[in-house]
Design an enzyme around this catalytic site. Structure first.
Site: not given
Length: 388
Positions: A48, A102, A174, A199
Site C-alpha cells: 500500500r 472524459y 490526462d 489503455k
C-alpha cells in the site's frame, strides 16, 4: 549504458527491470509478497506504500518515458486522477477543467467535489481566453485532457503551462489518448502527467491500472494521500504491465498508422457525416497537433448518417468488437452516449457535441483492408434497412 537518454523503445524494453540475481533470467522476476521484513533493511516495504520491488522498478520506466523525476502506479486510471487532484485541492480551493472531459472524470468532479468543499469551473472552449476567464483567486489547479475523449480536440499545452505559471497554478494532464509515445507534456512545462494504463500502456485489454508522473516534490505530495486512500496495484498486475510496456512503442506506432488510414477512408464514405481525428488536415486542431504531438494516436470518432440505426450497425460488425475501453491491439468501437459518457445528462452530452450517432473507434493492429471490409459490411447491412 552512457549518460545519453535512451530512446523510447530502449526505455520500454530495459529501464525499470528488476534484476534476476538468482537465476539471471532475461525478464523481471515477480515478487508477490504482501509482507516484508522491517528490521535491518534499507526500505520498509509494504504494497500500500507503493514501494514493493516490482512497483518501484516500473515507476522508473514510466518516469523516464514522461521525462519526469518520479512516478506512481495505481489500481485504475480514475484512482490516479482522483488521488492526484485531491492531493492538490482542499476545502475552499478551485480547479479549472475543460468541458470536453472524459465522462468518468467529469462525474467524479460533479458528484464528489462538493462533499470536500472544492469548487470547479469548466472552460467552454480551448483558447487561452476560455481557460483564463475561469481562473479565480482560489484556483489551484488547471486540469486538461488532450486529445479529448471522444471528439479528439487538442489543447495547447504550452499555452496552458504559461497561463498556469502566471497564476502560480499546478497543471495536470490526462495523457491517456496520446500515450508517452505520441506526446510528452513535460516538454511543454506541464507539471503532472496522468494515464489510464489500462489503455495504451497495457495495450492488450487485460490490465486495469493508472499512473502519475511528476517531479519528486509533487509525487511525494500525491504519495502522502495515496498511501491513505489505498489505491495501489497488485504486484502481479504491475509485472504484467511492465511486460506489456516493452512493446508499447511498436504497438502505438502501428495503431497511429492504421488510424490515419481509417480516418481518411471514413471521411470519404457517403454514410459518414463527420470524422474526428487530429491527423486529418481538415481537423480544427491539426496545426496544433502537428506542433506538439509526434503521432496522432490510434483513436478517432465518427458520426454515421442519422437515418442509420447505431445499435444495428454495431451488431453487424464481425471483426471490430463493440466493447468498452480502448487502445488494445484489437480494434474496438462504442457509442459514447451509452458508455464512456453515459453518466452525463443528455443536455451535458449535447453541450460537449456528443450525438447519439457518434461512434468512438479504437483502431488496432489488424490489416486496414480487413477493417474497411468489416465497416463496409456493417454499413451495407443497416443502410438496406434504413435508407430507401
Amino acid at each position: 549504458m552512457n549518460s545519453k537518454i535512451p530512446g523510447p523503445n530502449t526505455i520500454c524494453t530495459h529501464i525499470g527491470e528488476v534484476e534476476d540475481q538468482q537465476f539471471k533470467g532475461a525478464i523481471s522476476p515477480l515478487f508477490m509478497s504482501s509482507s516484508y521484513a522491517y528490521e535491518d533493511v534499507e526500505v520498509k516495504r509494504y504494497p500500500r506504500y507503493f514501494n514493493t520491488p516490482n512497483q518501484e522498478a516500473l515507476c522508473k520506466k514510466i518516469a523516464m518515458l514522461e521525462k519526469s523525476e518520479a512516478a506512481l502506479i495505481f489500481g485504475s486510471g480514475m484512482a490516479a486522477v482522483s488521488t492526484a487532484m485531491l492531493a492538490f485541492l482542499h476545502k475552499g480551493d478551485h480547479v479549472v477543467l475543460p468541458q470536453t472531459l472524459y465522462g468518468g472524470t467529469y462525474n467524479f468532479v460533479v458528484e464528489e467535489f462538493h462533499k470536500f468543499g472544492i469548487e470547479y469551473s469548466f472552460a467552454e472552449g480551448f483558447s487561452e481566453a476560455d481557460f483564463s476567464e475561469k481562473i479565480r483567486d482560489n484556483t489551484k489547479v488547471l486540469f486538461v485532457e488532450t486529445p479529448s475523449n471522444p471528439l479528439m480536440r487538442i489543447t495547447d499545452l504550452e499555452m496552458i503551462s504559461k497561463l498556469a505559471k502566471q497564476h502560480d497554478l499546478v497543471t495536470m494532464i490526462d495523457n491517456t489518448f496520446a500515450s508517452p509515445v505520441n506526446q510528452t507534456p513535460a516538454d511543454f512545462g506541464i507539471d503532472i502527467m496522468i494515464h489510464s494504463a489500462t489503455k495504451y500502456m497495457g495495450g492488450h485489454s487485460d490490465i486495469c491500472a493508472g499512473t502519475v508522473a511528476a517531479s519528486e516534490e509533487h509525487i511525494k505530495k500525491i504519495w502522502n494521500l495515496a498511501k491513505n486512500l489505498g489505491g495501489s496495484l497488485s504486484d502481479y498486475t504491475v509485472w504484467l504491465l511492465e511486460r506489456s510496456m516493452k512493446t508499447m512503442v511498436l504497438r502505438v506506432k502501428a495503431q497511429n498508422k492504421n488510424a490515419k488510414k481509417m480516418a481518411k477512408w471514413l471521411e470519404n464514405h457517403a454514410l459518414v457525416e463527420n470524422v474526428y481525428y487530429p491527423g486529418l488536415k481538415n481537423h480544427a486542431d491539426y496545426p496544433l497537433a502537428k506542433k506538439q504531438m509526434s503521432g496522432y494516436t490510434g483513436m478517432l470518432s465518427f458520426e454515421i448518417n442519422e437515418a442509420l440505426n447505431v445499435g444495428k450497425f454495431l451488431k453487424a460488425l464481425k471483426l471490430i468488437k463493440p466493447s468498452m475501453s480502448l487502445a488494445g491491439v484489437e480494434s474496438t468501437i462504442l457509442s459514447p452516449a451509452k458508455t464512456s459518457h453515459g453518466l452525463l445528462s443528455p443536455e451535458a452530452r449535447k453541450e460537449q457535441g456528443i450525438s447519439d450517432g457518434l461512434l468512438r473507434f479504437s483502431v488496432g493492429i489488424e490489416e486496414t483492408e480487413d477493417l474497411i471490409a468489416d465497416l463496409e459490411g456493417a454499413f451495407e447491412a443497416v443502410s438496406n434497412k434504413n435508407l430507401v
